[in-house]
Design an enzyme around this catalytic site. Structure first.
Site, PDB file in Angstrom:
ATOM      1  NE  ARG A 186       5.253  -7.966  -3.885  1.00  0.00           N
ATOM      2  CZ  ARG A 186       4.665  -8.545  -4.833  1.00  0.00           C
ATOM      3  NH1 ARG A 186       5.414  -8.232  -6.076  1.00  0.00           N
ATOM      4  NH2 ARG A 186       3.351  -8.478  -5.051  1.00  0.00           N
ATOM      5  CD  GLU A 225      -6.019  -5.769  -4.742  1.00  0.00           C
ATOM      6  OE1 GLU A 225      -4.711  -6.153  -4.185  1.00  0.00           O
ATOM      7  OE2 GLU A 225      -6.460  -4.489  -4.393  1.00  0.00           O
TER       8      GLU A 225
HETATM    9  P1  AMP Z   1      -4.734 -12.258  -3.011  1.00  0.00           P
HETATM   10  O1  AMP Z   1      -4.611 -13.504  -3.538  1.00  0.00           O
HETATM   11  O2  AMP Z   1      -5.698 -11.536  -3.602  1.00  0.00           O
HETATM   12  O3  AMP Z   1      -4.606 -12.143  -1.298  1.00  0.00           O
HETATM   13  O4  AMP Z   1      -3.382 -11.305  -3.331  1.00  0.00           O
HETATM   14  C1  AMP Z   1      -1.980 -11.552  -2.568  1.00  0.00           C
HETATM   15  C2  AMP Z   1      -0.944 -11.795  -3.548  1.00  0.00           C
HETATM   16  O5  AMP Z   1      -1.214 -10.933  -4.261  1.00  0.00           O
HETATM   17  C3  AMP Z   1       0.254 -11.674  -2.718  1.00  0.00           C
HETATM   18  O6  AMP Z   1       1.248 -12.872  -3.375  1.00  0.00           O
HETATM   19  C4  AMP Z   1       0.733 -10.252  -2.767  1.00  0.00           C
HETATM   20  O7  AMP Z   1       2.085 -10.268  -3.039  1.00  0.00           O
HETATM   21  C5  AMP Z   1       0.016  -9.718  -4.155  1.00  0.00           C
HETATM   22  N1  AMP Z   1      -0.789  -8.606  -3.939  1.00  0.00           N
HETATM   23  C6  AMP Z   1      -2.278  -8.442  -3.985  1.00  0.00           C
HETATM   24  N2  AMP Z   1      -2.543  -7.385  -4.046  1.00  0.00           N
HETATM   25  C7  AMP Z   1      -1.572  -6.438  -3.358  1.00  0.00           C
HETATM   26  C8  AMP Z   1      -1.143  -4.950  -3.558  1.00  0.00           C
HETATM   27  N3  AMP Z   1      -2.238  -4.237  -3.059  1.00  0.00           N
HETATM   28  N4  AMP Z   1       0.131  -4.766  -3.207  1.00  0.00           N
HETATM   29  C9  AMP Z   1       0.868  -5.671  -3.204  1.00  0.00           C
HETATM   30  N5  AMP Z   1       0.821  -6.841  -3.555  1.00  0.00           N
HETATM   31  C10 AMP Z   1      -0.469  -7.372  -3.816  1.00  0.00           C
END
Ligand code: AMP
Length: 172
Positions: free
Chosen positions: A60, A97
């Protein structure tokens, strides 16, 4: 709250329990489908900083970073999941996450000292953004800032970006 923040909040759809139970997924497709919202977000991202390159994180992040790079007169650099880039790469692994992953960038994606903006849709735990910052630096460029549409503040991702300028267009 700014008009842009309100517009973004209004166009991002919460999808509970996707891709697994307990995750509230922030779906940006309604925002992308709205020409006014998509162009407002593109203009905002393009105007944040004077940079040489804008990095988009698969998948995205690509959708947001590519038009912003075009608008800003900057180059676009894809940061991709492992195994997708054809030439020689640098890679970083990190926790998400939900799950874990490795991202890569072409070793020669930046000229030495290039000023770089990193763009993604959501900052959650910050693992992805932190790995992206590391990759840009290892590739010999300068991270000017990280920009995301939405920061999920309760996951404290910004704590992992100490010393890096962070531009969330909305914080929830
Ligand atoms: P993080 O590495 O935990 O900050 O996760 C960020 C990445 O995971 C980004 O590329 C987001 O597109 C995706 N992502 C994580 N959590 C979500 C969420 N709740 N909704 C949408 N995309 C998420």
């Amino acid at each position: 709250m700014s008009d842009l923040s309100r517009l973004i909040l209004d166009r991002i759809r919460d999808v509970p329990d996707y891709p697994k139970p307990g995750v509230l997924f922030k779906d940006i497709t309604p925002l992308l489908a709205d020409p006014a919202a998509f162009s407002a977000v593109t203009d905002e991202l393009a105007g944040l900083h004077e940079v040489d390159k804008i990095v988009g994180i698969e998948a995205r992040g690509f959708i947001l970073a590519a038009p912003a790079a075009y608008k800003a007169g900057a180059g676009f650099v894809p940061m991709r999941k492992k195994g997708k880039l054809p030439s020689e790469t640098l890679d970083e692994s990190y926790d998400l996450e939900y799950g874990s992953a490795t991202i890569e960038v072409h070793r020669d994606a930046f000229a030495p000292g290039d000023r770089v903006l990193i763009v993604d849709d959501v900052l959650a735990t910050g693992g992805t953004a932190c790995a992206a910052v590391e990759l840009v630096r290892r590739a010999g460029a300068e991270v000017v800032a990280v920009a995301v549409l939405m920061e999920l503040a309760f996951l404290k991702g910004r704590d992992r970006l100490a010393g890096v300028e962070l531009h969330p267009l909305v914080i929830v």
